[in-house]
Design an enzyme around this catalytic site. Structure first.
Site, PDB file in Angstrom:
ATOM      1  N   ASP A 177      76.258  70.126 106.762  1.00 31.32           N
ATOM      2  CA  ASP A 177      75.614  71.019 107.719  1.00 31.32           C
ATOM      3  C   ASP A 177      76.385  70.870 109.023  1.00 31.32           C
ATOM      4  O   ASP A 177      77.097  69.882 109.236  1.00 31.32           O
ATOM      5  CB  ASP A 177      74.127  70.686 107.900  1.00 31.32           C
ATOM      6  CG  ASP A 177      73.377  71.864 108.545  1.00 31.32           C
ATOM      7  OD1 ASP A 177      74.037  72.785 109.075  1.00 31.32           O
ATOM      8  OD2 ASP A 177      72.134  71.864 108.526  1.00 31.32           O
TER       9      ASP A 177
HETATM   10  C1  BGC Z   1      71.830  75.007 110.207  1.00 32.39           C
HETATM   11  C2  BGC Z   1      72.461  75.623 108.962  1.00 32.39           C
HETATM   12  C3  BGC Z   1      73.423  76.693 109.378  1.00 32.39           C
HETATM   13  C4  BGC Z   1      74.490  76.082 110.280  1.00 32.39           C
HETATM   14  C5  BGC Z   1      75.527  77.058 110.756  1.00 32.39           C
HETATM   15  C6  BGC Z   1      72.876  74.537 111.186  1.00 32.39           C
HETATM   16  O1  BGC Z   1      72.319  74.155 112.393  1.00 32.39           O
HETATM   17  O2  BGC Z   1      71.000  73.940 109.842  1.00 32.39           O
HETATM   18  O3  BGC Z   1      71.476  76.131 108.117  1.00 32.39           O
HETATM   19  O4  BGC Z   1      73.999  77.305 108.254  1.00 32.39           O
HETATM   20  O5  BGC Z   1      73.841  75.535 111.416  1.00 32.39           O
HETATM   21  O6  BGC Z   1      74.991  77.886 111.719  1.00 32.39           O
END
Ligand code: BGC
Length: 759
Positions: A232
């Site tokens: 993530d």
């Molecule tokens: C979120 C993800 C997301 C990623 C990119 C993170 O903060 O938890 O679900 O895909 O950011 O924006």
């Protein structure tokens, strides 16, 4: 994997180049390697629509993104229980990504709804792992059919937003396997997502991006995941450690620190080059998969996708209440009042990284007006302020006046972004005070009140008594307005069923005492008992049960037929039944199959969903439905065996319209073919040995004397006392009837029987 090409690339790369491929180039792309013709991979959010940014740096301003189709969010889509619909949406999303030059869409999310307070529940499917896994599988197969990748997230146990980057989810093994991991397992095995996104949080002490047990062992070795594990955004603690334990790609760029840690670790011997190669191979594979799109024509019809979004919203809406058949509304009503600030500013998607820019948004009032015949009139009143909870007397009066002169009132209420979003959790389950009050105020002057809810997760409904009709629309995407009009006026027949339990109030929810936990420690004390597994096992009546949803028609279930009554865990069981539409309209029904283990060595939920099917039936039409169940439908995860185990015994097959409304049932007997080699010692009891079918037949020869003495004191208390005593104490208590030599002999035989059977 196109191994030859990957191996060739790998053989030509320097250590520095390999390390660079394991980290982002910027916020949304991987590093390219121009020297070898290896391109960057572009990844963008997801899941319910593409958030395509023109620049590749961090940007939270959604207005800077390109318009794309905004489909209903996951909690809505799961209420459709419709695999084909999810695949159709996946295909549309894949086409939009292809048109926009995006290689991987970041989604879907299969974290389970442990508590309705999780601010990001709208982005997840269900409280049930089977339903979540099936929905994700269908979506992924749709997207990936377009040679566009997905990222199944957030692996694992990202069940709250509070302290999400540091929290440690402390989860017992069975709950982990049977619930939280199971949703991922179904999706991974059934659709092989190109990537899986490791969560921010820790699970049982280790960060999910450097978790050998979750990544290397379970995901890659046990489930056979072939894709890449991507972190993530910003979830990496130490990249070299991540690579060693099963992570393949850090996102976004860590400004060179991540790759530097890899180089250092390889040079010092802390990370083998083999482990690094393993990660690089998986990242390279993404480039090859994306390359399959080159030459693929762009076939992206946004108007068609809008219609699909509208259809999906209608299929997902759940009719919760319909007193005296208030719905559907007649199109010839003289006057209809439409009330609520959410009429003009509908809540169609959630807040945070998934928020995207729709190509168009249905106007709710226009969609309702379109349904009305000649001479009918629609009046609108705002009713309440959206950005605060205070009652606005002027708005309330205006709404009451509009309601009083109408023949029916539709009130749209829900959760504004300040109440529910990525990044923070909800504090309670209420809708804003002024919204609840407007329902009450309208009910004073109008009998026919229909409440429409736009929210991502359950709300309490102390105001439900004021509403004759309640439609749970969730966050319905850009076609919400048209879909709502279709449902309200009967052009679509409601067929959504809740993918989560609606509780009466917050204290009655399963994780109430353990959410959000203490500091960075969040113990999942409720274990296996989340959602209906909790309510049904505790016999707590929820507001609306899992699987519940009304229709404008009715269905009858009959002729349950099982192809076997007695079978082994190596065989499958086929379950058949007939469903008939007994009403006067065409409608769709979701038939749910639950399994109940009647007696189990380990504690199990009252029942668990193991199969479902959605079927469309014309008025009077009947169809036969068939399900096939295998061992896993009956098994629990046995922490001792470190495997799934279906015990010998009786199981109920329950067919119903919700977890609480079972219409047909039948009992079957399963025979386990797994022999478990238990080892016994002096602390074991007679009851332990009696419970083991292999050992039970030999006990009598050693304990004959004991049963004689037991007969002398023939009380039940004595019998239990003797059975549950450790064997060592039996020697002392039996006055020579059971000697130490007999004890040793019994243990020897019991332990060798187990060993022989397993050799
Ligand atoms: C979120 C993800 C997301 C990623 C990119 C993170 O903060 O938890 O679900 O895909 O950011 O924006």
């Amino acid at each position: 994997m196109e191994l030859t090409k990957v191996k060739e690339w790998l053989s030509l790369m320097t250590l520095e180049e390999k390390a660079s491929l394991c980290s982002g180039k910027d916020y949304w792309r991987t590093n390219a390697l121009e020297r070898l013709g290896i391109p960057s991979i572009v990844m963008m959010n997801g899941p319910h629509g593409l958030r395509k940014l023109d620049e590749f740096e961090v940007n939270f301003d959604v207005s800077d993104s390109a318009p794309a189709t905004c489909f209903p969010s996951a909690s809505a889509l799961a209420s459709s229980w419709d695999r084909e619909l999810l695949t159709e949406i996946g295909v549309a999303l894949g086409k939009e990504c292809h048109a926009a030059g995006v290689d991987i869409l970041l989604g879907p999310g299969v974290n389970l709804k442990r508590s309705p307070l999780n601010g990001r529940n709208f982005e997840y499917f269900s409280e049930d792992p089977y339903l979540s896994g099936e929905m994700a599988k269908a979506y992924i197969n749709g997207v990936q059919s377009q040679n566009v990748g997905t990222s199944l997230k957030h692996y694992a146990c990202n069940n709250k937003e509070e302290r999400r980057m540091t929290t440690d989810a402390v989860v017992e093994e069975r709950a982990l396997r049977e619930l939280y991991l199971n949703a991922f397992e179904i999706a991974v095995k059934g659709s092989q997502p190109w990537t899986i996104m490791s969560a921010y949080n820790r699970v049982n002490g280790a960060y999910c991006s450097e978790h050998p047990h979750l990544l290397n062992q379970i995901l890659k070795q046990e489930w056979g995941f072939e894709g890449a594990v991507v972190s993530d955004w910003g979830a990496v603690n130490v990249l070299s450690e991540g690579i060693r334990t099963g992570l393949d790609l850090e996102m976004p760029s860590s400004e060179g620190y991540g790759p530097a840690s890899i180089i250092k670790a390889v040079q010092s011997g802390a990370l083998t080059e083999e482990a690094l190669d393993h990660a690089v191979e998986r990242v390279l594979q993404l480039a090859l998969l994306s390359a399959k799109r080159s030459g693929q024509p762009i076939d992206c019809d946004y108007e068609r996708h809008h219609n699909l979004a509208r259809k999906a919203a209608a299929e997902s809406m759940v009719l919760l209440k319909n007193e005296a058949n208030l719905l559907p509304l007649s199109k010839t009503k003289r006057k209809i009042a439409l009330i609520g600030a959410m009429v003009r500013s509908p809540k169609i998607q959630g807040g945070g990284s998934s928020h995207m820019k729709p190509t168009q948004v249905d106007d709710v009032a226009a969609a309702v007006t379109d349904k009305l015949g000649e001479g009918s009139e629609l009046v609108y009143a705002q009713g309440y302020d959206l950005d605060n909870e205070a009652i606005n007397k002027a708005l309330e009066e205006e709404a009451r006046a509009a309601a009083a002169e109408a023949e029916a009132v539709i009130v749209i209420v829900g959760l504004p972004e300040r109440c529910e979003s990525e990044s923070y959790d909800r504090q309670h389950l209420r809708i804003p005070f002024n919204q609840a009050e407007i329902i009450r105020a309208i009910a004073q002057v109008q009998e026919r009140v229909i409440v429409v809810l736009c929210n991502g997760s359950p709300v309490e409904m102390p105001w439900a008594k004021h509403a004759g009709g309640i439609v749970e629309a969730y966050l319905g995407g850009q076609g919400f307005g048209g879909a709502l009009a279709d449902i309200l006026f009967g052009d679509a027949n409601p067929c959504g069923k809740l993918a989560e339990t609606f509780p009466v109030d917050l204290p009655s929810t399963p994780a109430y005492l353990g959410f959000p936990g203490e500091g960075d420690r969040c113990e999942y004390r409720e274990g296996l008992f989340i959602g209906y597994r909790y309510y049904d096992s505790r016999n707590i009546e929820p507001l609306y049960p899992f699987g519940f949803g009304l229709s404008y028609t009715s269905f009858e279930y009959s002729d349950l037929y099982l192809d076997k009554k007695d079978f082994s865990d190596l065989e499958t069981l086929t379950v058949r039944l007939w469903v008939r539409n007994t009403g006067v309209r065409t409608g769709k029904e979701t038939i749910q199959l639950y399994v109940k283990d009647k007696v189990s060595r380990l504690v199990r939920p009252e029942k668990e969903l193991k199969a479902f099917a959605k079927v469309e039936l014309h008025a009077g039409e009947a169809k036969e439905i068939a399900f096939t169940l295998d061992k896993r439908a009956f098994a629990f995860y046995d922490p001792e065996l470190k495997d799934w185990h279906a015990e010998t015994g009786e199981f109920d097959i329950l067919i119903g319209q919700s977890s609480r409304h079972i219409l047909l049932e039948e009992t079957v007997t399963l025979r386990s073919t797994t022999s478990i080699a238990r080892q016994y010692d002096r602390q074991s009891s007679l009851s332990d040995l009696i419970a083991d079918p292999r050992v039970e037949p030999i006990i009598r020869q050693f304990t004959q004397g004991l049963s004689d003495s037991q007969e002398k004191h023939s009380s039940e208390m004595m019998a239990v006392f003797i059975r549950e005593m450790p064997l060592r104490s039996l020697v002392a208590f039996s006055k020579g009837a059971f000697t130490d030599e007999m004890l040793e002999g019994l243990l020897h035989l019991a332990n060798t029987i187990g060993a022989q059977e397993n050799s």
